[in-house]
Design an enzyme around this catalytic site. Structure first.
Site, PDB file in Angstrom:
ATOM      1  N   LYS A   1      -1.845   1.765  -6.954  1.00 16.09           N
ATOM      2  CA  LYS A   1      -0.608   1.085  -6.564  1.00 16.09           C
ATOM      3  C   LYS A   1      -0.931   0.191  -5.367  1.00 16.09           C
ATOM      4  O   LYS A   1      -1.687   0.585  -4.477  1.00 16.09           O
ATOM      5  CB  LYS A   1       0.443   2.134  -6.190  1.00 16.09           C
TER       6      LYS A   1
ATOM      7  N   SER B   1       9.680   2.876  -7.403  1.00 16.85           N
ATOM      8  CA  SER B   1       8.952   1.663  -7.097  1.00 16.85           C
ATOM      9  C   SER B   1       7.573   1.593  -7.754  1.00 16.85           C
ATOM     10  O   SER B   1       6.981   0.520  -7.815  1.00 16.85           O
ATOM     11  CB  SER B   1       8.777   1.557  -5.585  1.00 16.85           C
TER      12      SER B   1
ATOM     13  N   SER C   1      10.081   7.564  -6.482  1.00 14.41           N
ATOM     14  CA  SER C   1       9.271   6.421  -6.937  1.00 14.41           C
ATOM     15  C   SER C   1       8.076   6.768  -7.810  1.00 14.41           C
ATOM     16  O   SER C   1       7.451   5.869  -8.369  1.00 14.41           O
ATOM     17  CB  SER C   1       8.778   5.613  -5.730  1.00 14.41           C
TER      18      SER C   1
END
Lengths: 485, 485, 95
Positions: free
Chosen positions: A76, A151, A175
């Protein structure tokens, strides 16, 4: 090859069925051909990956290899990667190339994993739909008109689309779990303090926690084995040995006491989602687990408490982005104030600015006690709810989110509608507990996630329960249409 | 109208740790700009603070020295404001739970009285960097050097217990004495190791209510502090006597121009939005650790003064002067041990030596005259080998590196003549060759003869080239003159 | 619920965000709706909570006072927007 799990890839590499170079090249080429439709990867580190795979193959040939040697993963874009742009999904850091690695990234390097690239995400991890990214939204591989969740939507979508067998992600209010649920994969948010936050760009420091995403619980265990560590550079990281999370996956769940919080099955829960979750719980009963109804009475307060604490911490965490040391800087500032105000207004997107303003408001003179002080007290109430529950049960289960992936733009202009997406996931962050999501059904051809919440540092038991479920169901093996080619 | 002044001090003391409070970068003074600012000090994204043990210990030692309550659990908070020398956009400091609670510091007043100044608390915090307004960079901009950013400070906050500049200076000097004796601060005022913010208000004599105060910031010498207080008190009285009102404001005093002005940037109402820093956990200090530090506490100035009075039979004043600075006290004790004459040593250390060091802006550690050398000189004064007048010449010789006292006395032939036979003939010779003076003496009224002795003494000392022992000469002279009557 | 323009401007000043007049209205509405949400907190009964702040669950770990960081100025300033002579440059700072 892309349908193999990490466990299967490790076997294949050991038995010379294929080489790391082959699988790395395979995933790189899948990203290049398929990802334009999903926008899940925002930086591809092709040359480094191929070089790392070559070295991994040498190691594998020697037979003396690290646990994830030669396995490609995605990170990420919130984790700092030495020499590779780390944007956090923001224009503010569009040009930011850190000269250091996050501890998590370092741990993956030590374990022999190959970084394929960096995944898209909501800007500074603020969002539940991946619509706030500076690099444009990620599309859900199951339905490209729908969100992948956020997210960590980029990591989740990439795994669902078989662009990588595993990825790192972070979870501040859901997330990891919510995008895992919406994309039909398995994701785990560990206990707060289990995974180092060093080099992970902070959103809300007391809630942020990194964790793995993969297709199966078994793979998540392998990734967590390498991700979790005691790191002296993170004061909130817990000095506690990392168990082998793969060791007890095969244990029976017979006699396991599973708490079912009634508050997680109330108004607002999609009927299809509820049905899928209840059927999964019945599956556990069939395996010999005991279902116990419990109450987490303060669940409703978790969203308001979160939307005070997280923005408050974020408002301070994001003050360092001021155009002086790194990142975006506005053109021709006329004075210092202008430098600050324009740099930040240009560099941050709307949702980030909104949360900074809310956090500033909640901390400002005269409001602190009513908002921040009160929210911290509510956080304690939520913690107590869980402590009492875990006196009666071993694990807690329920839906990960209220409904399957929603369509882009469908939450309208009201940020609160979006915030309620996290109603079942937020309280575990507030309590610091571990939580995971695994695929447990389909509604309208979109995946549904089952959430498992464990007691502090009880990740092994959660992974064991999830693995046992995946032994008797096949939701985790299903792939979106058009991905197989 | 008679006015009463009320003064409180906030004193920033840089702790003499090797590394920063939250990072392992060096705190050494005078390095090239930004070469001692590591990723944490620069607030690079994803970096996290870890607390320096030594900083905590030093703060606790200060607390013990002023008999304060030690905060068993102290908490770091974030104080939010934007400034280019503050890389994170917040300063990590303490507010609600500081490491040092209420205590007292006793100061000696000029009239010999002792006054207790209450300490409200002392807290740990990080220093900011420096903004340079001119240098080898283009004009119209400021250059930021973050080497100092993160240097540990304790901020000592006094109650408004001082009522004039003298008391404030005495208090400041006492703090300087305590922290240098403890070895927790190098006390180098010119390098900013101690900085004073002075809160000043005035009120009509007898009035209970405090007047509006102003804060004069960042005074880095006792002299500047004294001048700034006089200036501000005068200003406030002028304003009030002209029927005006004092505005609560922050002021800046320029020691060179002796002018103070209001600080523009601090005028806007600031709302610092303090909240506990989520990257740090509460610091817990055990009773055992506190006791361990207490047992290793060096002798403090007050105790030292008492011991000097008892052990060396010094006056309270001398003992006070010599015990204020640990280094001077050590020098004194070393010299006294060698010279075996504490009283004379005290006079020389606090007199000639201190004056000379002062003129040449040297610290005691830089003294060209070692303790052993000064002791050698004192031994010769005590045994009457040289007069005190000659001793000053010998001292100059040692200062200039000409050798030890005995070598210089020998080389310059400064040895005092104390041989009574030689002195007797010298006196006789002078009397014989100055018959007129002798006659005058005999004819003078007996009550007034004493006044005439000086003339003979001058002649004899001149004849001996100053080497005659004056006490002996005066005895012999008195005897010889008596014989002539 | 919407928030007064003046409040938004004060917050924007504290947070150093340039907010032009066109955005104020929208931001005011959106912030208002979030504040309505968080105002639900006021209904929470927290009277029975014991004050836990003095018995922390975990405590701060302390680091030995040893220099382990070396000079990396070149690497850090390579990614800085404006530097000269080893210094970060900003528009003139006025005290």
């Amino acid at each position: 090859m892309h349908n193999f799990t990490i466990t299967e890839l490790i076997d294949g590499l050991k038995n010379r069925v294929f080489s790391s170079t082959e699988i790395t090249q395979h995933f790189l080429s899948r990203i290049k051909t398929l990802d334009p439709a999903f926008n899940s990867v925002i930086t591809l580190t092709e040359d480094q990956a191929i070089e790392a795979a070559r070295l991994a193959d040498q190691q594998l040939a020697k037979g003396d290899s690290a646990p994830l040697c030669g396995i490609p993963v995605l990170h990420k874009d919130i984790f700092c990667t030495n020499g590779v742009r780390t944007s956090c999904g923001s224009k503010m850091l569009d040009n930011f190339v850190p000269p250091y690695d996050a501890t998590v990234v370092e741990n993956f390097k030590t374990s022999g994993a190959i970084m394929l690239g960096k995944t898209n995400m909501d800007e500074f991890a603020m969002g539940s739909s991946n619509e706030t990214s500076f690099y444009g939204p990620v599309k859900n591989p199951w339905a490209t008109n729908s969100v992948p969740g956020g997210s960590s939507g980029g990591s989740a979508a990439a795994i669902a689309a078989r662009l990588a067998p595993g990825a790192t992600a972070t979870d501040t209010g859901g997330s990891i779990r919510q995008p895992a649920a919406l994309c039909g994969i398995t994701g785990l948010k560990p206990t707060y303090g289990r995974v180092s936050r060093w080099g992970m760009i902070a959103f809300a420091s007391s809630l942020d926690q990194g964790g793995p995403m993969a297709r199966t619980a078994e793979d998540c265990a392998l990734l967590l084995n390498c991700m979790a560590s005691y790191d002296q550079k993170d004061s909130t990281c817990v000095d506690r040995p990392v168990p082998n999370y793969s060791a007890n996956l095969g244990d029976s769940v017979k006699g396991l006491r599973i708490g079912i919080p009634k508050e997680y099955f109330s108004e607002g829960l999609n009927a299809g989602t509820e049905k899928a979750v209840r059927e999964s719980l019945a599956e556990y009963e069939k395996m010999g687990a005991e279902l116990v109804e419990i109450s987490l009475p303060n669940t409703g307060l978790s969203v308001p408490a979160y939307y005070v604490i997280a923005p408050a911490e974020a408002s301070a965490n994001l003050s360092r982005f001021d155009g002086v040391k790194y990142g975006h800087r506005c053109d021709n500032p006329k004075d210092l104030e202008d430098l600050y105000r324009r740099t930040r207004a240009e560099g941050f997107g709307d949702e980030v600015q909104r949360r900074i303003l809310i956090g500033t408001y909640c901390l400002s003179a005269g409001y602190y006690d009513a908002y921040y002080g009160k929210a911290q007290q509510v956080r304690e109430l939520i913690r107590q709810d869980f402590t009492q529950a875990f006196e009666k049960v071993d694990l807690i289960m329920g839906p990960t989110c209220p409904s399957p992936a929603f369509e882009f733009g469908s939450k309208g202009n009201d940020p609160v509608a979006m915030y309620l997406e996290d109603i079942y996931t937020i309280s575990t962050n507030l309590a610091g507990l571990p939580g995971m999501s695994l695929p447990c059904g389909m509604v309208d051809n979109k995946p549904v996630g089952l959430q498992i919440i464990g007691n502090y540092f009880d990740e092994a038991r959660m992974l064991n329960a999830a693995h046992q479920f995946q032994q008797v169901t096949d939701w985790h093996t299903q792939a979106p249409e058009g991905i197989e080619s | 109208m008679n006015w009463e002044t009320v003064i409180g001090l906030e004193v920033h003391v840089q702790l003499a740790t090797k590394t920063k409070i939250f990072s392992a970068a060096s705190t050494a003074f005078g390095a090239e700009p930004n070469t001692q600012a590591c990723a944490i000090d620069l607030a690079m994204p994803g970096t996290l603070p870890v607390v320096n043990q030594q900083a905590i210990d030093y703060a606790v030692m200060f607390g013990l020295a002023i008999d304060a309550e030690i905060g068993k659990t102290s908490v770091f908070e974030r104080k939010n404001y934007f400034y280019p020398d503050l890389p994170k956009g917040y300063q990590t400091t303490q507010l609600e739970q500081p490491v040092v609670g209420p205590g007292t510091v006793d100061i000696q007043l000029d009239n010999g009285d002792t006054k207790s100044v209450r300490i409200h608390h002392a807290h740990l915090e990080e220093d900011a960097g420096k903004s340079l307004h001119e240098g080898d960079f283009r004009s119209g901009v400021s250059g930021i050097d973050l080497n100092r950013a993160g240097t540990p400070l304790i901020e000592i906050v006094s109650e408004p217990d001082m009522s004039n500049a003298q008391e404030a200076v005495a208090f400041a000097k006492k703090l300087h004495s305590i922290v240098t004796s403890l070895g927790i601060c190098d006390g180098e005022m010119s390098q900013g190791s101690m900085r004073f913010d002075v809160n000043i208000s005035v009120r009509p004599q007898g009035e209970e209510k405090l007047g509006t105060r102003t804060e004069t910031k960042n005074l880095n010498s006792f002299k500047f502090m004294e001048d700034a207080i006089h200036l501000e008190v005068e200003r406030q009285i002028d304003v009030l006597e002209d029927g005006g009102e004092i505005k609560q404001e922050t002021r800046l005093y320029n020691g060179e121009t002796k002018v103070a002005r209001s600080m523009r940037s601090k005028e806007e109402a600031n709302d610092y939005r303090y909240f506990p820093c989520p990257d740090l956990l509460p610091v817990v200090i055990s009773d055992e650790h506190v006791e361990q530090l207490r047992s290793k506490l060096p002798e403090l100035p007050d105790a030292k003064q008492q011991r000097f009075i008892e052990q060396y039979d010094l006056s309270e004043y001398d003992a006070g002067v010599l015990s204020t600075h640990a280094a001077i006290a050590n020098y004194f004790e070393k010299t006294a041990t060698h010279s075996k004459n504490a009283k004379l040593t005290a006079n020389w250390v606090s007199g000639e030596l201190s004056a000379r060091l002062n003129t040449e802006s040297l610290s005691i550690g830089q003294s060209p005259v070692s303790a052993e050398q000064l002791a050698g000189l004192i031994v010769r004064i005590a045994d009457n080998s040289i007069s005190s007048k000659m001793a000053k010449q010998v001292f100059d010789g040692i200062w200039n590196g000409e050798g030890d006292a005995d070598q210089i006395i020998e080389k310059r032939g400064l040895k005092q003549v104390s041989d009574s036979g030689a002195l007797e003939s010298m006196v006789a010779e002078v009397l014989a060759s100055n018959q007129a003076m002798v006659d005058d003496y005999i004819n003078t009224d007996p009550d007034k003869r004493k006044k005439k002795l000086g003339g003979f003494m001058g002649q004899i000392m001149k004849a001996s080239k100053g080497q005659a022992n004056p006490q002996q000469v005066s005895q012999i002279l008195a005897k010889k003159l008596a014989e002539l009557l | 619920m919407s928030i007064e323009k003046q409040t938004i401007e004060n917050l924007a000043t504290l947070a150093r965000l340039e907010i032009d007049d066109q955005r104020v209205e929208e931001i005011s509405q959106r912030l208002g709706s979030v504040l309505e949400l968080v105002d639900q907190l006021q209904a929470a009964d927290t009277n029975n909570l014991t004050d836990n702040s003095h018995t922390p669950l975990a405590t701060q770990r302390l680091r030995e006072d040893k220099v382990t960081e070396s000079n990396q100025r070149d690497a850090f300033q390579a990614i800085a927007p404006d530097t000269e002579d080893g210094l970060y440059l900003v528009p003139k700072v006025i005290d």
